[in-house]
Design an enzyme around this catalytic site. Structure first.
Site, PDB file in Angstrom:
ATOM      1  CG  ASP A  13       5.841 -76.049  43.869  1.00  0.00           C
ATOM      2  OD1 ASP A  13       5.421 -75.285  42.677  1.00  0.00           O
ATOM      3  OD2 ASP A  13       4.970 -76.059  44.083  1.00  0.00           O
ATOM      4  CE  LYS A  16       2.317 -76.236  36.548  1.00  0.00           C
ATOM      5  NZ  LYS A  16       2.220 -76.884  37.775  1.00  0.00           N
ATOM      6  N   GLY A  40       4.836 -70.103  39.776  1.00  0.00           N
ATOM      7  CA  GLY A  40       6.312 -70.219  39.386  1.00  0.00           C
ATOM      8  C   GLY A  40       6.919 -71.261  38.562  1.00  0.00           C
ATOM      9  CG  HIS A  41       6.377 -72.059  34.940  1.00  0.00           C
ATOM     10  ND1 HIS A  41       5.444 -72.306  33.904  1.00  0.00           N
ATOM     11  CD2 HIS A  41       5.688 -72.494  36.042  1.00  0.00           C
ATOM     12  CE1 HIS A  41       4.337 -72.705  33.955  1.00  0.00           C
ATOM     13  NE2 HIS A  41       4.064 -73.306  35.645  1.00  0.00           N
ATOM     14  CD  GLN A 223      -1.923 -72.356  39.956  1.00  0.00           C
ATOM     15  OE1 GLN A 223      -2.681 -72.230  39.594  1.00  0.00           O
ATOM     16  NE2 GLN A 223      -1.017 -71.342  40.547  1.00  0.00           N
ATOM     17  CB  SER A 414      19.931 -82.990  34.599  1.00  0.00           C
ATOM     18  OG  SER A 414      19.375 -81.999  33.997  1.00  0.00           O
TER      19      SER A 414
END
Ligand code: IMP
Length: 429
Positions: A13, A16, A40-41, A223, A414
């Protein structure tokens, strides 16, 4: 020609998604090489937010997405994700998405076992995503996995299911969970086969051709190094190798094809799930970081644990992960803090360590040794050049570079794709 591999340098997290998306716009193929739909991207493109789990991020940029043999693929979750992004207007067809014929499949029995085991662990649970990742990798190394290519051979599927169910139903019974009927699993697989098989091919051929033609490849890690099954905080890890070396093995290319390894690290540190986290903050600052950084898991929705930047840990990730340069994300979350702390080592039972030892007892006992640095009051959010950064922020970055023994080659300021400061183009290395 240089290829690039992107891996997480902490516990996942790290942001990426944005970096991969930005690099994907400059690559021709984007390849996932490990993990599954536990990842999860989040990609923000204009006014669309894409939440990808299994699909390679490059698809959002119209690039070819490849799911390598090192990935564990839940066919139903894959089709659901494809349907979801299609609704957002994205083209995902067999022309744009390719799946390795030798990729391992995740079946509903894997998720059932994952959850039954976690429930049985009680207090000692790992905090897995419950999606069957671990059990699927176990079947792979135990040589009983169903692979994508098996979908084309009903007789093979039937034989393999006999062995698989013998094993899994015994386990599930032991955990007091529901068992699976062979006919139901076989029907499920045969029902999905015609929708999955058009995507399936020996992807190593495609990657070899791409390599010889000098086409840029981006290997997209999921991961992070501290969740690597060998190098992470075992047993609180995922079940695959997340280090860049596995990009070769999990895609079917030689190690020389991997190219520049970009490690992604947050300017602070977070972790989901259980396990050691020496710099974790249980105070107001930890809560502030979580709130400002919107630290909720993309896949699980769980609140992420937050803490100070751990340079000892990232240095370790740089070494074992093969990281050539770091992308530092979410620097703006630290804006306005009077002082910041950086962990430079650990005190374990009165002894000083520069790294986190592998033994679980030592990891649990590790107390961070901090260096305190001055914060900055100015906003760094949205900065697009080095000159826009306050002097103290630059100092903080420089100190991190020294401590982790790797250059910061990219800074993300950002969630917007263009709010990025590039110090060195990884594709040009
Ligand atoms: P599993 O991969 O579902 O087996 O979960 C093992 C551990 O890895 C748990 O602590 C998860 O929370 C963590 N994990 C798995 N995928 C991710 C991810 O994409 N980001 C952060 N943590 C993850």
């Amino acid at each position: 020609m240089a290829n690039v591999a992107v891996i997480g340098a902490q516990w996942g997290d790290e942001g990426k998604g944005k970096v991969v998306d930005w690099l994907a716009s400059r690559a021709e193929l984007v390849i996932r090489f490990q993990g599954g739909h536990n990842a999860g991207h989040t990609l923000v493109v204009g006014n669309q937010t894409y939440k990808l789990s299994l699909l390679p991020s490059g698809l959002v940029r119209g690039k070819i997405g490849v799911i390598g043999n090192g990935v564990v693929v839940d066919p139903e979750a894959l089709l659901a994700e494809i349907a979801r992004v299609r609704e957002q207007g994205l083209e995902v067809t067999p022309a744009t998405l390719r799946i390795a014929e030798n990729a391992t499949l995740i079946l509903p029995l894997h998720a059932a076992l994952d959850r039954a085991r976690e429930a049985a662990r009680g207090e000692r649970k790992i905090g897995t995503t419950g999606r069957g990742i671990g059990p699927a990798y176990e079947d792979k190394v135990a040589r009983r996995a169903i692979r994508a290519c098996d979908l084309a051979e009903p007789a093979t599927l039937s034989d393999k299911l006999d062995e698989l169910l013998l094993h899994h139903n015994a386990l599930l019974r032991g955990f007091g969970a529901d068992i699976f009927e062979k006919s139901a699993v076989l029907d499920w697989l045969l029902g999905l086969a015609p929708r999955i098989l058009p995507f399936v091919e020996p992807v190593w051929e495609r990657l070899d051709e791409a390599r010889r033609a000098g086409r840029r490849m981006l290997f997209e890690g999921a991961q992070a190094v501290m969740l690597d099954v060998d190098h992470g905080t075992y047993p609180f890890v995922t079940s695959s190798n997340t280090v860049a070396a596995n990009a070769a093995c999990g895609a079917g290319v030689g190690p020389g094809a991997v190219g520049f390894v970009l490690g992604i690290a947050k300017a602070y540190c977070t972790r989901v799930g259980a396990g050691p986290f020496p710099t974790e903050l249980h105070d107001e600052t930890g809560r502030l970081l979580g709130e400002r950084g919107h630290e909720f898991g993309t896949v699980t929705g769980r609140r992420r644990r937050c803490g100070w930047f751990d340079a000892a840990l990232v240095r370790q990730a740089v070494k074992v992960g093969g990281i050539d340069g770091l992308a530092l994300t979410k620097l703006d979350v630290l804006d306005g803090l009077d002082e910041l702390r950086i962990c430079i080592g650990y005190d374990i039972g009165g002894e000083t360590f520069r790294h986190l030892p592998a033994a679980p007892g030592a990891q649990k006992a590790a107390r961070p040794i901090y260096e305190t640095v001055e914060g900055w009051s100015e906003s760094t959010r949205g900065a697009r050049s080095w000159a826009e950064l306050p002097a103290q922020a630059i100092k903080y970055i420089r100190r991190i570079e020294e401590l982790v023994e790797a250059p910061v080659t990219l800074l993300s300021t950002s969630p917007e794709r263009d709010d990025t400061i590039l110090m060195r183009d990884p594709f040009q290395d």
